[in-house]
Design an enzyme around this catalytic site. Structure first.
Site, PDB file in Angstrom:
ATOM      1  N   ALA A 126       0.856  -1.179   0.000  1.00 29.60           N
ATOM      2  CA  ALA A 126       0.000   0.000   0.000  1.00 29.60           C
ATOM      3  C   ALA A 126       0.893   1.230   0.000  1.00 29.60           C
ATOM      4  O   ALA A 126       2.098   1.131   0.215  1.00 29.60           O
ATOM      5  CB  ALA A 126      -0.919   0.012   1.215  1.00 29.60           C
ATOM      6  N   ASN A 163      -0.469   7.863   0.452  1.00 30.12           N
ATOM      7  CA  ASN A 163      -0.797   9.179  -0.082  1.00 30.12           C
ATOM      8  C   ASN A 163      -1.796   9.856   0.851  1.00 30.12           C
ATOM      9  O   ASN A 163      -2.841   9.289   1.146  1.00 30.12           O
ATOM     10  CB  ASN A 163      -1.413   9.044  -1.474  1.00 30.12           C
ATOM     11  CG  ASN A 163      -0.619   8.123  -2.368  1.00 30.12           C
ATOM     12  OD1 ASN A 163       0.529   8.383  -2.665  1.00 30.12           O
ATOM     13  ND2 ASN A 163      -1.228   7.006  -2.760  1.00 30.12           N
ATOM     14  N   HIS A 169      -1.108   0.806   9.422  1.00 30.17           N
ATOM     15  CA  HIS A 169       0.241   1.256   9.017  1.00 30.17           C
ATOM     16  C   HIS A 169       0.126   2.540   8.189  1.00 30.17           C
ATOM     17  O   HIS A 169       0.792   3.539   8.463  1.00 30.17           O
ATOM     18  CB  HIS A 169       0.916   0.133   8.222  1.00 30.17           C
ATOM     19  CG  HIS A 169       2.262   0.456   7.657  1.00 30.17           C
ATOM     20  ND1 HIS A 169       3.417  -0.132   8.102  1.00 30.17           N
ATOM     21  CD2 HIS A 169       2.647   1.298   6.660  1.00 30.17           C
ATOM     22  CE1 HIS A 169       4.449   0.339   7.420  1.00 30.17           C
ATOM     23  NE2 HIS A 169       4.000   1.201   6.537  1.00 30.17           N
ATOM     24  N   GLU A 170      -0.724   2.500   7.172  1.00 32.46           N
ATOM     25  CA  GLU A 170      -0.849   3.674   6.302  1.00 32.46           C
ATOM     26  C   GLU A 170      -1.448   4.845   7.071  1.00 32.46           C
ATOM     27  O   GLU A 170      -1.083   6.001   6.833  1.00 32.46           O
ATOM     28  CB  GLU A 170      -1.696   3.334   5.068  1.00 32.46           C
ATOM     29  CG  GLU A 170      -1.189   2.142   4.245  1.00 32.46           C
ATOM     30  CD  GLU A 170       0.285   2.206   3.902  1.00 32.46           C
ATOM     31  OE1 GLU A 170       0.803   3.318   3.691  1.00 32.46           O
ATOM     32  OE2 GLU A 170       0.937   1.140   3.863  1.00 32.46           O
ATOM     33  N   HIS A 193       1.172   6.630   8.933  1.00 33.14           N
ATOM     34  CA  HIS A 193       1.950   7.499   8.042  1.00 33.14           C
ATOM     35  C   HIS A 193       1.321   8.877   7.865  1.00 33.14           C
ATOM     36  O   HIS A 193       2.020   9.817   7.466  1.00 33.14           O
ATOM     37  CB  HIS A 193       2.056   6.865   6.655  1.00 33.14           C
ATOM     38  CG  HIS A 193       3.183   5.894   6.491  1.00 33.14           C
ATOM     39  ND1 HIS A 193       4.456   6.168   6.917  1.00 33.14           N
ATOM     40  CD2 HIS A 193       3.231   4.673   5.902  1.00 33.14           C
ATOM     41  CE1 HIS A 193       5.236   5.127   6.608  1.00 33.14           C
ATOM     42  NE2 HIS A 193       4.510   4.216   6.002  1.00 33.14           N
TER      43      HIS A 193
HETATM   44 ZN   LIG Z   1       4.950   2.394   5.103  1.00 31.81          ZN
END
Ligand SMILES: [Zn+2]
Length: 823
Positions: free
Chosen positions: A257, A260, A290-291, A294
């Site tokens: 993944a 963005n 996880h994303e 971010h």
């Molecule tokens: Zn990552």
């Protein structure tokens, strides 16, 4: 094309401040190309100076700086020099760009299920100039205002909220400042599920042909998303800053993944079209969180240069597991990490390409791509757990929060981050940082029973004084008899609980898997493992034991037959789904085909099939256990009748009646054994004419043992330039089969000649995977190693291919040494 160097990036960011990016994309111009207009507003700290803009177009139509045309013929290797900059500048660019087939830039795929096209942007790591003109580096952030023209039946999704202003015309809300590599546009006849949480509009999107799967899976994805937002909001004390939050499951995606801001892209195999195991749903939930992590680490605060990518990945890896355990039903996420992630990291640590978590040189952007590996993710996360053991969780969270606040919408470095943690904890961390973050290598932890001592063995290649905090546990039949926390700062540490142990106690250092270390079992414990492992009552401890066994095999310290024996005794009783699935995967995918002697593979494969059949018979129909067992049975059995029935959709286990992916496992097994021809594969594909069906068919066709089949597959893999990244992966995965040495042997030489040459048309990110998957790993022979060693001396091998070859060569060496030692 040259890759941006660190020195160039530093000069450019000292000179420029990008104030605003306006990008207009016209995606309604057929299947090959799209049009891109960019307007960059930027200031320059040294008027009169020169710089360069990045643009990788098929046709650069015009470039205008402050109203004056720049000669487009000066475009050279993706750069145009800009001279005589003013204090305030506007650069306007019009270009024709190419869609990609390798997952980098604006990728376009056609869904065979309904012949409808899909487009998504993946601008990581340096692909932004393939979509719009820009100053492509992580520390030149700017707000983006994007418009998209697209066919009228398409939906457009991007970083900013999308509004359709007229049929086929879309406007994306202006974003907060973003790094170039975070910009994306996803467009096509996507199916969507929309929701809302805590004022944040949510969307989940997938190809129209996956609409049923989307309806079925979206509630679970949304639930984890909601849990993730609540958890991160309370932990960081900073609200999610990027407006709407969309998760788009896109075709042929290279990574798992991509984070963005506001528009995360996922590989769409995670939109499960068939049955999914508990650990697969866990892994997807982990990717979701996880994303989301971010959005703060990476997106809100971005590393200044690629050498600090660990700031992004180690954190996201750590936070995803932490949030899954704390806020979702996946309280066993760390067990999954041991089996799925740390195995990967320890393997990376054993290769010549291992590197420190932080502080790598990353002299240019392309070099940084090599560090997206098990060190930056799995080791980095383990090291953060050790940091928390070292300073305490409150100080860690306070330091992280301060770092995020201080650098919001900007960039940070290792020094910035450590400074925040030092201030929050009141601790000098310089020695700790040097040992754990700036030095590569993994220590061995072992127990000297006679002396009652925990030993720490520091690798000669990477000397460092790494302190470890972890626990040691002891297990008698069916019960934990002790567990003590220890902090090891010397090579020998006395532990009272280890004194006068009975020979009936299996002792396990790092039982809760808190640290990063190779666990070596003492001889008494090692002798107890095969019979005892199934009775260890703690899944985390069993996972650590399995990893110790698998590491032992790779290090040449343990006879692989012991692992096969332990598998036969312990695996059928394993209740944890991650352990169940991952142990079988390691055995079938690695230990048996690469490490066992030739004559012993068949018996070992039968051991797996028998164990799988037993679990399938005993498991609750439709459960994860039944599903895992059915898959490994289909993968390993030599029962042709059963395989044919399953391939044709007959007599399948409960819950798998209509599961095409399950059917393909049986087809692959039959194909690899030479029991079915291409007409048979084609007939199965006709019944599953989807993206996944076509890929599965390619893999099965490549797996057939005949010389003609191999010649065809190799030609398709290395010479057919129309093949997509996923098609190349499928061909490579099918090609090398452990029982086909004679027909495969000539292809070791072809590998070192043909795969590096693919750099001419396949992007580095995609080619790195192809080079790994197409490596002649089943030919465990000195001749293979010699061929690869010679190829590594050449200078026509790209960085990504070289790295893949170095790592695969290292694993080949492990198998060669093990076979020689335990012959
Ligand atoms: Zn990552």
């Amino acid at each position: 094309m040259p890759s941006l160097t660190r020195a160039e990036a530093r000069l450019r960011s000292e000179l420029l401040t990008v104030e605003r990016m306006e990008v207009d994309l016209d995606l309604d111009r057929g299947p090959e190309t799209f049009h891109s207009r960019t307007r960059i507003s930027f200031s320059c700290s040294d008027p009169g100076a020169s710089t360069f803009v990045d643009v990788k177009s098929v046709e650069l139509r015009s470039l205008v700086l402050n109203g004056e045309a720049v000669d487009v013929a000066t475009l050279d290797d993706g750069r145009v020099q800009l001279h005589g900059l003013a204090a305030e500048n506007v650069l306007e660019c019009e270009a024709v760009m190419a869609y990609s087939r390798d997952g980098q830039g604006l990728h376009r795929a056609v869904d065979p299920a309904d012949d409808r096209p899909y487009v998504y942007g993946h601008l990581f790591l340096d692909a932004a100039p393939r979509v719009f003109a820009c100053f492509d580096q992580p520390d030149l952030k700017a707000p983006y205002a994007i418009t998209v023209k697209a066919p009228q039946d398409w939906t457009v999704i991007g970083n900013g909220a999308a509004t359709s202003t007229a049929p086929g015309q879309w406007e994306l809300a202006e974003t907060r400042p973003l790094a170039t590599y975070f910009v994306t546009v996803c467009a096509g006849p996507y199916a969507s599920v929309r929701a809302e949480h805590d004022g944040i509009p949510l969307g989940i999107h997938a190809r129209a042909s996956l609409a049923d799967a989307l309806e079925r899976e979206a509630p679970q994805i949304l639930e984890v998303t909601r849990q993730g937002f609540d958890y991160y909001h309370s932990l960081f004390g900073i609200r999610y800053p990027f407006g709407e939050y969309h998760q788009v499951f896109v075709p042929e995606f290279n990574a798992g993944a991509m984070e963005n801001p506001g528009c995360v892209t996922f590989r769409d195999t995670m939109m499960f079209r068939g049955a999914a195991t508990h650990d697969e749903v866990l892994a997807r939930s982990n990717t979701v969180t996880h994303e989301m992590a971010h959005m703060w680490f990476g997106d809100l605060v971005t590393m200044q240069w690629w050498d600090d990518l660990w700031l992004n990945e180690s954190f996201a890896e750590y936070m995803a597991h932490r949030s899954c355990v704390a806020a979702t039903e996946f309280t066993d996420a760390w067990v999954d990490s041991t089996m799925a992630r740390k195995v990967w990291g320890y393997a990376a640590e054993r290769t010549p390409s291992t590197h420190p978590v932080a502080g790598g040189a990353a002299l240019d952007a392309a070099a940084a791509l090599q560090d997206f590996d098990g060190i930056s993710y799995a080791k980095g996360a383990a090291v953060l757990r050790q940091l928390i053991e070292h300073i305490g969780d409150d100080a860690f969270v306070a330091g992280v929060s301060a770092y995020l606040r201080e650098h919001s919408y900007g960039n940070g470095t290792l020094a910035d981050f450590i400074g925040s943690i030092e201030r929050a904890s009141g601790t000098d961390l310089q020695d700790w940082v040097r040992a754990w973050l700036l030095t590569a290598g993994v220590d061995v932890l072992a127990v000297d029973r006679a002396a009652g001592v925990v030993e720490r063995v520091v690798p000669e290649r990477f000397p460092a004084d790494r302190p470890h905090t972890f626990d040691v546990a002891g297990f008698a039949e069916g019960a934990e008899v002790f567990r003590v926390g220890v902090t090891v700062t010397d090579d020998r540490t006395e532990v009272d609980a280890l004194r006068d142990l009975s020979d009936d106690v299996l002792v396990l250092p790092n039982a809760a898997d808190l640290t990063w270390a190779t666990v070596t079992l003492d001889p008494v414990s090692a002798s107890l493992v095969p019979a005892r492992l199934a009775t260890v009552p703690d899944a985390q401890a069993r996972a650590v034991t399995w990893v110790a066994l698998l590491d032992g095999v790779c290090l040449g310290a343990l006879d692989p037959r012991v692992v096969v024996d332990t598998f036969g005794r312990a695996w059928p009783h394993e209740p944890n789904e991650s352990v169940l699935n991952r142990v079988a995967l390691n055995l079938v995918g690695k230990v048996v085909p690469a490490f066992l002697q030739l004559g012993e593979r068949e018996d070992a494969t039968r051991t797996v099939a028998t164990a799988a059949a037993g679990v399938l018979d005993a498991a609750e129909p439709g459960s994860t256990r039944a599903l895992v067992a059915a898959r490994y049975l289909a993968r390993t059995t030599d029962d042709e009748q059963r395989l044919r029935a399953w391939a044709e959709g007959r007599e399948r286990p409960a819950g798998l009646e209509d599961d095409s992916d399950f059917g393909w496992i049986a087809v692959r097994n039959l194909a690899a054994r030479g029991l079915v021809d291409s007409d048979f594969v084609e007939s199965v594909r006709a019944g599953d004419d989807t993206l996944q069906g076509r890929l599965a068919a390619l893999q099965a066709l490549a797996a057939r043992p005949g010389a003609e089949s191999k010649a065809w597959a190799w030609e398709q893999l290395t010479a057919n330039r129309e093949r997509s990244n996923y098609e190349l992966n499928a061909l490579a995965q099918g090609f090398w089969q452990a029982s086909q040495d004679d027909v495969l042997r000539p292809y070791a030489e072809r590998y070192v000649a043909d795969v590096p040459a693919m750099s001419a048309w396949v992007g580095e990110d995609a080619l790195a995977r192809v080079a790994t998957l197409s490596f002649p790993w089943v030919l465990v022979e000195p001749a293979t190693a010699e061929l690869v060693d010679a190829a590594l001396e050449r200078d026509d091998v790209s960085a990504a291919v070289r790295r893949s070859m170095v790592d695969a060569r290292s694993e080949l060496g492990e198998a060669l040494r093990s076979r020689a030692r335990f012959a």
